[in-house]
Design a protein around this motif. Structure first.
Motif, mmCIF file in Angstrom:
data_model
loop_
_atom_site.group_PDB
_atom_site.id
_atom_site.type_symbol
_atom_site.label_atom_id
_atom_site.label_comp_id
_atom_site.label_asym_id
_atom_site.label_seq_id
_atom_site.Cartn_x
_atom_site.Cartn_y
_atom_site.Cartn_z
ATOM 1 N N TRP A 6 0.854 -1.179 0.000
ATOM 2 C CA TRP A 6 0.000 0.000 0.000
ATOM 3 C C TRP A 6 0.899 1.241 0.000
ATOM 4 O O TRP A 6 1.894 1.302 0.728
ATOM 5 C CB TRP A 6 -0.864 0.037 1.256
ATOM 6 N N SER A 7 0.519 2.233 -0.791
ATOM 7 C CA SER A 7 1.187 3.535 -0.769
ATOM 8 C C SER A 7 0.109 4.601 -0.725
ATOM 9 O O SER A 7 -0.772 4.606 -1.595
ATOM 10 C CB SER A 7 2.061 3.708 -2.018
ATOM 11 N N TYR A 8 0.135 5.468 0.300
ATOM 12 C CA TYR A 8 -0.977 6.409 0.442
ATOM 13 C C TYR A 8 -0.524 7.710 1.105
ATOM 14 O O TYR A 8 0.503 7.773 1.778
ATOM 15 C CB TYR A 8 -2.116 5.783 1.252
ATOM 16 N N TRP A 35 -9.417 10.961 4.577
ATOM 17 C CA TRP A 35 -8.640 10.720 3.355
ATOM 18 C C TRP A 35 -9.467 11.069 2.115
ATOM 19 O O TRP A 35 -8.987 11.744 1.211
ATOM 20 C CB TRP A 35 -8.203 9.250 3.313
ATOM 21 N N CYS A 86 -4.089 10.388 -2.201
ATOM 22 C CA CYS A 86 -3.986 9.311 -3.186
ATOM 23 C C CYS A 86 -3.770 7.999 -2.452
ATOM 24 O O CYS A 86 -3.352 7.982 -1.287
ATOM 25 C CB CYS A 86 -2.860 9.566 -4.185
ATOM 26 N N HIS A 87 -4.096 6.917 -3.126
ATOM 27 C CA HIS A 87 -3.896 5.581 -2.569
ATOM 28 C C HIS A 87 -3.571 4.651 -3.717
ATOM 29 O O HIS A 87 -4.330 4.555 -4.690
ATOM 30 C CB HIS A 87 -5.162 5.106 -1.836
ATOM 31 N N TRP A 137 -10.724 7.064 6.869
ATOM 32 C CA TRP A 137 -11.090 6.967 5.450
ATOM 33 C C TRP A 137 -11.914 8.181 5.015
ATOM 34 O O TRP A 137 -11.777 8.662 3.889
ATOM 35 C CB TRP A 137 -11.847 5.667 5.180
ATOM 36 N N ARG A 148 -11.637 8.701 -5.172
ATOM 37 C CA ARG A 148 -11.560 8.778 -3.711
ATOM 38 C C ARG A 148 -12.906 8.472 -3.080
ATOM 39 O O ARG A 148 -12.974 7.784 -2.054
ATOM 40 C CB ARG A 148 -11.058 10.162 -3.264
ATOM 41 N N LEU A 197 -5.350 4.871 8.707
ATOM 42 C CA LEU A 197 -5.094 4.091 7.492
ATOM 43 C C LEU A 197 -4.012 3.046 7.744
ATOM 44 O O LEU A 197 -4.099 1.923 7.221
ATOM 45 C CB LEU A 197 -4.687 5.010 6.341
ATOM 46 N N HIS A 205 -4.593 -0.992 7.323
ATOM 47 C CA HIS A 205 -3.726 -1.906 6.574
ATOM 48 C C HIS A 205 -3.300 -3.084 7.444
ATOM 49 O O HIS A 205 -3.329 -4.244 7.014
ATOM 50 C CB HIS A 205 -2.502 -1.139 6.064
ATOM 51 N N SER A 218 -7.191 8.691 -6.866
ATOM 52 C CA SER A 218 -6.790 10.058 -6.534
ATOM 53 C C SER A 218 -7.830 11.103 -6.920
ATOM 54 O O SER A 218 -7.971 12.106 -6.221
ATOM 55 C CB SER A 218 -5.456 10.394 -7.209
#
Length: 285
Positions: A163-165, A266, A273-274, A263, A225, A172, A176, A220
């Motif tokens: 995961w990259s966010y 976010w 972005c995720h 969430w 989103r 978050l 994960h 994004s």
């Protein structure tokens, strides 16, 4: 002689997120373009030489990938399968709404596909084997129904570890952690995307017949989103994953409240972005 008992297919793991509306909305965001781009060049080449190409899509869910694949095969056909009759009915409705007629839907178990050997030119599965307790057995069955001398097996699976966010909200990070722990406790494979070659080779495929790549999903835009944030917040509020995480002591009610709030934050962040990574494999039979 007494007949020998036949090995029985393993039972299916529960699909922990369940088919809640936000979860289905994410499924229906998926298309061949954003979820099977690695397959399209080979599929186009094969279709050019095989006008009546037959493609099997396993674990199709709402069928949006299946339907978009069928639209790429104007003289071919797609058979889309799932173990849920209810979601197959939804998939058939969406295909009809899209005006795609060269597709049929059938209830089927990936461990015991109701098709003869060497039936299909292409066999495809997306985000299915990561949920299975015996993905190698599933590969053997997918290979069985694929035609030799040019047939193709295609599979894409998440590597849930990746995961990259942004923003890097603590909720978050906790989401994960809970996803990984719950998936493993439920018998799924958090590292499926990185294990596709290993599974294929254990199923009897020579390494020289395998092409492998990595793909991504990225959320994004405002619409992305909203869809992904709603999906993940819904998982925090209800569904099998939440129930099992609470039952198994992986997370608390307070954890889930924090995650749902994260969430929402976010989703509202304009710079959010995720991204996630997925393994992709093409097996040439």
């Amino acid at each position: 002689m007494d007949s020998q008992p036949q090995p029985q297919p393993p039972t299916h793991n529960s699909y922990l997120p369940h088919y809640t509306p936000p979860q289905v909305a994410h499924h229906e965001w998926r298309t061949a373009t954003n979820s099977a781009a690695y397959l399209i060049p080979s599929l186009s080449t094969l279709a050019a030489t095989t006008p009546s190409l037959k493609l099997l899509d396993i674990g199709c869910g709402s069928g949006t990938i299946s339907t978009s694949l069928a639209s790429l095969l104007p003289t071919g056909s797609v058979t889309a399968t799932d173990i849920s009759p209810a979601i197959l009915a939804r998939a058939a409705d969406l295909a009809a709404q899209a005006g795609v007629a060269n597709i049929s839907f059938q209830e089927a178990d990936i461990y015991a596909l109701p098709f003869e050997d060497a039936t299909f030119d292409v066999v495809h599965a997306s985000m299915v084997l990561s949920h299975l307790s015996d993905p190698v057995r599933a590969y053997r069955e997918m290979l069985r129904v694929t035609k030799p001398n040019g047939g193709l097996v295609a599979n894409r699976e998440s590597d849930l570890r990746m995961w990259s966010y942004y923003p890097a909200l603590p909720g978050l990070r906790r989401a994960h952690e809970v996803l990984l722990a719950t998936t493993e406790a439920g018998g799924g494979n958090v590292d499926a995307g990185a294990r596709l070659v290993a599974w294929a080779m254990r199923a009897g495929v020579g390494r020289e017949r395998i092409e492998v790549s990595m793909g991504t999903w990225m959320y994004s835009s405002v619409e992305e989103r909203r869809m992904w944030g709603d999906t993940m917040a819904e998982r925090c509020r209800r569904g099998g994953g939440r129930e099992k995480a609470l039952e198994w002591g992986i997370a608390t009610e307070a954890d889930f409240e924090e995650m749902a709030e994260a969430w929402a934050k976010w989703q509202a962040a304009e710079d959010a972005c995720h991204g996630m990574m997925h393994g992709e494999i093409l097996i040439r039979k």
